[in-house]
Write a protein that holds these residues in place. Structure first.
Motif, short mmCIF file in Angstrom:
data_model
loop_
_atom_site.label_atom_id
_atom_site.label_comp_id
_atom_site.label_asym_id
_atom_site.label_seq_id
_atom_site.Cartn_x
_atom_site.Cartn_y
_atom_site.Cartn_z
N VAL A 1 0.92 -1.12 0.03
CA VAL A 1 0.09 0.04 0.15
C VAL A 1 0.93 1.07 -0.06
O VAL A 1 1.78 1.42 0.71
N ARG A 2 0.56 2.03 -1.01
CA ARG A 2 1.58 3.41 -1.14
C ARG A 2 0.63 4.57 -1.25
O ARG A 2 1.22 5.59 -0.90
N TYR A 3 -0.55 4.31 -1.63
CA TYR A 3 -1.28 5.77 -1.84
C TYR A 3 -2.60 5.47 -0.90
O TYR A 3 -3.16 4.54 -0.65
N CYS A 4 -3.17 6.71 -0.42
CA CYS A 4 -4.21 6.73 0.51
C CYS A 4 -5.68 6.67 -0.46
O CYS A 4 -6.63 6.43 0.32
N SER A 5 -5.53 6.82 -1.66
CA SER A 5 -6.84 6.83 -2.29
C SER A 5 -6.40 6.51 -3.64
O SER A 5 -5.38 6.81 -4.34
N ALA A 6 -7.63 6.32 -4.75
CA ALA A 6 -7.52 6.10 -6.07
C ALA A 6 -7.08 7.41 -6.68
O ALA A 6 -6.49 7.37 -7.54
N ASP A 7 -7.63 8.68 -6.14
CA ASP A 7 -6.96 9.84 -6.78
C ASP A 7 -5.54 10.00 -6.86
O ASP A 7 -5.03 10.50 -7.59
N CYS A 8 -5.08 9.82 -5.54
CA CYS A 8 -3.67 9.95 -5.41
C CYS A 8 -2.96 8.89 -6.12
O CYS A 8 -1.94 9.31 -6.78
N ARG A 9 -3.43 7.67 -6.39
CA ARG A 9 -2.59 6.63 -7.22
C ARG A 9 -2.81 7.40 -8.56
O ARG A 9 -1.67 7.03 -9.49
N ARG A 10 -3.83 7.71 -9.17
CA ARG A 10 -4.03 8.33 -10.69
C ARG A 10 -3.04 9.62 -10.58
O ARG A 10 -2.27 9.56 -11.58
N ARG A 11 -2.74 10.36 -9.50
CA ARG A 11 -1.91 11.78 -9.65
C ARG A 11 -0.73 11.14 -9.71
O ARG A 11 0.11 11.64 -10.47
N GLY A 12 -0.10 10.38 -8.86
CA GLY A 12 1.27 10.24 -8.70
C GLY A 12 1.91 11.28 -8.38
O GLY A 12 1.55 12.29 -7.58
N VAL A 13 3.26 11.12 -8.36
CA VAL A 13 4.09 12.21 -8.24
C VAL A 13 4.73 12.71 -9.28
O VAL A 13 5.66 11.97 -10.11
N THR A 14 4.54 14.03 -9.96
CA THR A 14 4.82 14.63 -11.31
C THR A 14 6.13 15.24 -11.27
O THR A 14 6.65 15.50 -10.07
N GLN A 15 6.50 15.79 -12.40
CA GLN A 15 7.93 16.49 -12.21
C GLN A 15 7.52 17.86 -11.79
O GLN A 15 8.55 18.21 -11.01
N ILE A 16 6.49 18.60 -11.75
CA ILE A 16 5.86 19.81 -11.24
C ILE A 16 6.11 19.67 -9.85
O ILE A 16 6.56 20.29 -9.17
#
Length: 128
Positions: free
Chosen positions: A37-52
């Motif tokens: 488990v790495r993300y708290c929600s499906a939204d965070c899983r979709r978003r991830g960590v971008t270059q910005i």
């Protein structure tokens, strides 16, 4: 008649979401795969960590080298230019991720606050 006592399940320690930096609390449904488990929600899983997001983290640390504390929107303003308002929430997420690494603290009214529950504007300062 003797009753059997239930074994108390060991509840693992909370984790921090890779994307938003908020605390992930253990749930019984994650018993078999808590380590993955790495993300708290499906939204965070979709978003991830971008270059910005990585740019915002670096800018927060750069700004803190020059000042003792900065506002939560200062990094967004420095990275985003005219479109800085769209980066305010990503900057807050970047600050929460940096708190989880122990590099900075989030402060409201002069007191260090839990980044998972902080609401409203906050200041960011280096860990003392």
């Amino acid at each position: 008649m003797a009753h059997r006592q239930r074994e108390t399940a060991r509840v693992p320690e909370d984790k921090t979401c890779v994307s938003c930096g908020r605390r992930i609390q253990w749930r019984a449904k994650w018993t078999s795969n808590w380590d993955e488990v790495r993300y708290c929600s499906a939204d965070c899983r979709r978003r991830g960590v971008t270059q910005i997001d990585q740019e915002l983290e670096a800018r927060i640390l750069t700004l803190l080298r020059a000042a003792s504390s900065i506002g939560s929107a200062d990094a967004a303003h420095a990275v985003g230019g005219d479109g800085w308002r769209d980066l305010v929430e990503p900057a807050r997420r970047a600050a929460r991720r940096l708190v989880s690494t122990g590099q900075i603290q989030i402060v409201q009214n002069g007191s260090v606050v839990d980044p998972s529950t902080a609401k409203g504007p906050f200041r960011i300062r280096r860990t003392r």
